[in-house]
Design a protein around this motif. Structure first.
Motif, mmCIF file in Angstrom:
data_model
loop_
_atom_site.group_PDB
_atom_site.id
_atom_site.type_symbol
_atom_site.label_atom_id
_atom_site.label_comp_id
_atom_site.label_asym_id
_atom_site.label_seq_id
_atom_site.Cartn_x
_atom_site.Cartn_y
_atom_site.Cartn_z
ATOM 1 N N GLY A 58 49.467 -1.668 -10.950
ATOM 2 C CA GLY A 58 50.526 -2.192 -11.582
ATOM 3 C C GLY A 58 51.043 -3.448 -10.689
ATOM 4 O O GLY A 58 51.125 -3.092 -9.519
ATOM 5 N N ALA A 59 50.896 -4.327 -11.215
ATOM 6 C CA ALA A 59 51.255 -5.761 -10.443
ATOM 7 C C ALA A 59 52.645 -6.188 -11.313
ATOM 8 O O ALA A 59 52.349 -6.308 -12.557
ATOM 9 N N TYR A 60 53.483 -6.735 -10.557
ATOM 10 C CA TYR A 60 54.633 -7.228 -11.353
ATOM 11 C C TYR A 60 54.271 -8.493 -12.196
ATOM 12 O O TYR A 60 54.570 -8.682 -13.284
ATOM 13 N N ASP A 61 53.956 -9.498 -11.322
ATOM 14 C CA ASP A 61 53.527 -10.820 -12.003
ATOM 15 C C ASP A 61 51.802 -11.108 -12.161
ATOM 16 O O ASP A 61 51.180 -10.163 -11.654
ATOM 17 N N VAL A 62 51.604 -11.952 -12.906
ATOM 18 C CA VAL A 62 50.340 -12.156 -13.395
ATOM 19 C C VAL A 62 49.324 -12.670 -12.200
ATOM 20 O O VAL A 62 48.347 -12.245 -11.737
ATOM 21 N N HIS A 63 50.142 -13.412 -11.324
ATOM 22 C CA HIS A 63 49.417 -14.059 -10.173
ATOM 23 C C HIS A 63 49.097 -12.996 -9.455
ATOM 24 O O HIS A 63 47.731 -12.764 -8.984
ATOM 25 N N SER A 64 49.756 -11.851 -9.000
ATOM 26 C CA SER A 64 49.549 -10.622 -8.266
ATOM 27 C C SER A 64 48.229 -9.804 -9.115
ATOM 28 O O SER A 64 47.346 -9.540 -8.258
ATOM 29 N N ALA A 65 48.255 -9.745 -10.401
ATOM 30 C CA ALA A 65 47.494 -9.012 -11.173
ATOM 31 C C ALA A 65 46.011 -9.551 -11.045
ATOM 32 O O ALA A 65 44.932 -8.990 -10.796
ATOM 33 N N PHE A 79 47.761 -3.708 -14.957
ATOM 34 C CA PHE A 79 49.224 -3.825 -15.878
ATOM 35 C C PHE A 79 50.202 -4.817 -15.173
ATOM 36 O O PHE A 79 50.415 -4.543 -13.950
ATOM 37 N N ALA A 80 50.394 -5.822 -15.937
ATOM 38 C CA ALA A 80 51.520 -6.983 -15.304
ATOM 39 C C ALA A 80 52.653 -6.835 -16.257
ATOM 40 O O ALA A 80 52.450 -7.150 -17.423
ATOM 41 N N TRP A 81 53.879 -6.708 -15.748
ATOM 42 C CA TRP A 81 54.971 -6.334 -16.592
ATOM 43 C C TRP A 81 56.068 -7.548 -16.747
ATOM 44 O O TRP A 81 56.824 -7.330 -17.361
ATOM 45 N N ALA A 82 55.799 -8.466 -15.701
ATOM 46 C CA ALA A 82 56.866 -9.681 -15.992
ATOM 47 C C ALA A 82 56.473 -10.608 -17.122
ATOM 48 O O ALA A 82 55.624 -10.852 -17.442
ATOM 49 N N THR A 83 57.642 -10.888 -17.616
ATOM 50 C CA THR A 83 57.647 -11.797 -18.890
ATOM 51 C C THR A 83 57.031 -13.241 -18.212
ATOM 52 O O THR A 83 57.601 -13.546 -17.254
ATOM 53 N N SER A 84 55.894 -13.842 -18.645
ATOM 54 C CA SER A 84 55.073 -14.755 -17.875
ATOM 55 C C SER A 84 55.024 -15.884 -18.933
ATOM 56 O O SER A 84 54.958 -16.030 -20.139
ATOM 57 N N GLU A 85 54.582 -17.105 -18.102
ATOM 58 C CA GLU A 85 54.419 -18.297 -18.856
ATOM 59 C C GLU A 85 53.114 -18.326 -19.671
ATOM 60 O O GLU A 85 52.187 -17.600 -19.425
ATOM 61 N N ASP A 86 52.969 -19.272 -20.642
ATOM 62 C CA ASP A 86 51.857 -19.389 -21.477
ATOM 63 C C ASP A 86 50.449 -19.522 -20.519
ATOM 64 O O ASP A 86 49.537 -18.869 -20.971
ATOM 65 N N ASP A 87 50.566 -20.505 -19.461
ATOM 66 C CA ASP A 87 49.177 -20.497 -18.862
ATOM 67 C C ASP A 87 48.938 -19.154 -17.797
ATOM 68 O O ASP A 87 47.611 -19.016 -17.945
ATOM 69 N N GLU A 88 49.947 -18.357 -17.669
ATOM 70 C CA GLU A 88 49.684 -17.183 -17.010
ATOM 71 C C GLU A 88 48.893 -16.151 -17.872
ATOM 72 O O GLU A 88 48.303 -15.390 -17.557
ATOM 73 N N ILE A 89 49.706 -15.986 -19.234
ATOM 74 C CA ILE A 89 49.136 -15.002 -20.197
ATOM 75 C C ILE A 89 47.584 -15.652 -20.523
ATOM 76 O O ILE A 89 46.899 -14.720 -20.482
ATOM 77 N N TYR A 106 58.043 -12.748 -26.468
ATOM 78 C CA TYR A 106 56.960 -12.786 -25.572
ATOM 79 C C TYR A 106 55.847 -12.155 -26.400
ATOM 80 O O TYR A 106 54.621 -12.590 -26.152
ATOM 81 N N LEU A 107 55.997 -11.317 -27.317
ATOM 82 C CA LEU A 107 54.835 -10.582 -28.213
ATOM 83 C C LEU A 107 54.436 -11.888 -28.850
ATOM 84 O O LEU A 107 52.989 -12.083 -28.876
ATOM 85 N N THR A 108 55.026 -12.637 -29.506
ATOM 86 C CA THR A 108 54.493 -13.932 -30.133
ATOM 87 C C THR A 108 53.755 -14.959 -29.418
ATOM 88 O O THR A 108 52.911 -15.350 -29.843
ATOM 89 N N ARG A 109 54.437 -15.194 -28.216
ATOM 90 C CA ARG A 109 53.627 -15.953 -27.305
ATOM 91 C C ARG A 109 52.172 -15.449 -27.226
ATOM 92 O O ARG A 109 50.996 -16.214 -26.982
ATOM 93 N N ILE A 110 52.073 -14.221 -26.921
ATOM 94 C CA ILE A 110 50.843 -13.443 -26.560
ATOM 95 C C ILE A 110 49.858 -13.563 -27.624
ATOM 96 O O ILE A 110 48.620 -13.847 -27.666
ATOM 97 N N LEU A 111 50.549 -13.348 -28.891
ATOM 98 C CA LEU A 111 49.716 -13.535 -30.086
ATOM 99 C C LEU A 111 48.861 -14.725 -30.331
ATOM 100 O O LEU A 111 47.722 -14.868 -30.608
ATOM 101 N N VAL A 112 49.736 -15.829 -30.209
ATOM 102 C CA VAL A 112 49.155 -17.212 -30.421
ATOM 103 C C VAL A 112 48.068 -17.387 -29.304
ATOM 104 O O VAL A 112 46.899 -17.870 -29.865
ATOM 105 N N ILE A 113 48.411 -17.229 -28.095
ATOM 106 C CA ILE A 113 47.206 -17.465 -27.050
ATOM 107 C C ILE A 113 46.075 -16.459 -27.505
ATOM 108 O O ILE A 113 44.555 -16.792 -27.265
#
Ligand SMILES: *Cc1c(COP(=O)(O)O)cnc(C)c1O
Length: 346
Positions: A58-65, A79-89, A106-113
């Protein structure tokens, strides 16, 4: 060596992980590694956990993940659980990172990407069970699951987990959270969701309250041997990190040691003891880069004294120190500055 040093023991981390896994079985361990693995070092902690057979990280943010992914290679779930920017997604999906999702937006942004990349995003939907930090509110839950199920059916995501985070402040509050959590699981199931894992508890609740554990438990502190402030000692766990500092000078006025508040030792810890060859000695003053301890017979320049962690003398833990100044052991560790060299031993 005239520097303070934080020494991390791989054997102790592995032993703690084994003890935690035995205690929580059949719940699976997700090894939580936020804040640079609670100051222990992300890469070292990930590597050591892999050698213990840990499969979920488990990493909080995508950078650590992403750092964990680079360290452990393919395989293993992160598993990264922080709500993240689109480039991180985007980066997370390419690196097969599971994402914790606490809002419909956040779910919608993930779907699009995910659709743009042609990658099936693995998401863990988070129900807010009372903490009100991040999480889909119970009144919005069915709509969010319905949206996620539609995306699952069109192949852009998979709902691999349902989770929440609880306060661990009182049993009554945690019980109320469990009720909300169970209702959310039942709703998701009724909407056709079939997840791999459900997870609710962190260290304290997973250790002390088996009835709250899901099929997975997200545990940080106890794996590093950090007990809860105000909580009891933990059978079979010992602190992974030991902080020591060398003696710089000895006089009748006091023994100077090479650690101070610039190294991250809170100056409010003056009056606590340090471990010496003769047993505990009171720290009279914590300065910027040096501190002064009451003299003991046999004190010599170059000897090391123990601030916390397992060692030859006068053992005390980071949590013992934290309790003196009303904080938690995690803070004592994460505050230690990069000025203090990290030394990794078996
Ligand atoms: C920090 C954290 C954990 C781990 O908590 P510990 O008490 O260190 O075990 C688990 N889940 C979430 C969401 C966290 O933020």
């Amino acid at each position: 060596m005239s520097e303070a040093r934080l020494e991390m023991s791989a054997d102790r981390l592995r032993a703690n992980i084994a003890a935690v896994r035995a205690r929580i079985a059949p719940s699976t361990l997700l090894f939580a590694m936020k804040d640079n693995a609670y100051g222990h070092g992300l890469e070292w902690s990930a590597r050591t956990a892999v050698s213990s057979g840990v499969e979920w990280f488990g990493a909080y943010d995508v950078h650590s993940a992403l750092r964990i992914r680079r360290e452990i290679g393919n395989g293993g779930r992160i598993f990264a659980w922080a709500t993240s920017e689109d480039d991180e997604i985007d980066a997370a999906l390419r690196a097969e990172i599971d994402l914790g999702v606490g809002s419909a937006d956040y779910l919608t942004r993930i779907l699009v990407i995910a659709r743009a990349l042609g990658i099936v995003a693995r998401v863990h939907l988070k129900i807010d069970t009372g903490l009100h930090r991040n999480g889909i509110r119970p009144e919005d839950w069915k709509d969010a699951v319905t949206q996620a199920r539609a995306a699952e059916n069109d192949g852009s995501i998979r709902i691999v987990g349902i989770w929440s985070h609880i306060a661990e402040a009182s049993d009554a509050e945690d019980d109320a959270s469990l009720t909300v959590f169970r209702n959310a699981l039942a709703d998701a199931e009724a909407l056709g969701s079939r997840t791999d894992v459900v997870h609710l508890t962190a260290s304290a609740a997973a250790w002390w309250r088996p009835e709250l554990r899901g099929s997975m438990s997200r545990i940080g502190a106890f794996c590093y041997g950090i007990r809860s402030a105000g909580g009891p000692e933990l059978e079979g766990l010992s602190p992974v990190a030991t902080l020591t500092a060398p003696v710089l000078s000895v006089s009748a006025d006091g023994v100077r040691i090479a650690i101070g508040s610039l190294d991250g030792l809170p100056s409010t810890l003056g009056g606590m003891t340090a471990g010496t060859a003769e047993g505990p000695a009171v720290i009279r003053k914590i300065g910027l880069t040096e501190s002064v301890i009451e003299p003991w017979s046999g004190a010599e320049v170059g000897q090391r004294v123990w601030l916390f962690g397992p060692g030859a003398h006068a053992e005390q833990s980071a949590t013992d120190l934290a309790e003196r100044i009303d904080t938690v052991g995690e803070e004592i560790l994460t505050r230690l500055s990069p000025r203090v060299p990290r030394v990794y031993v078996s």
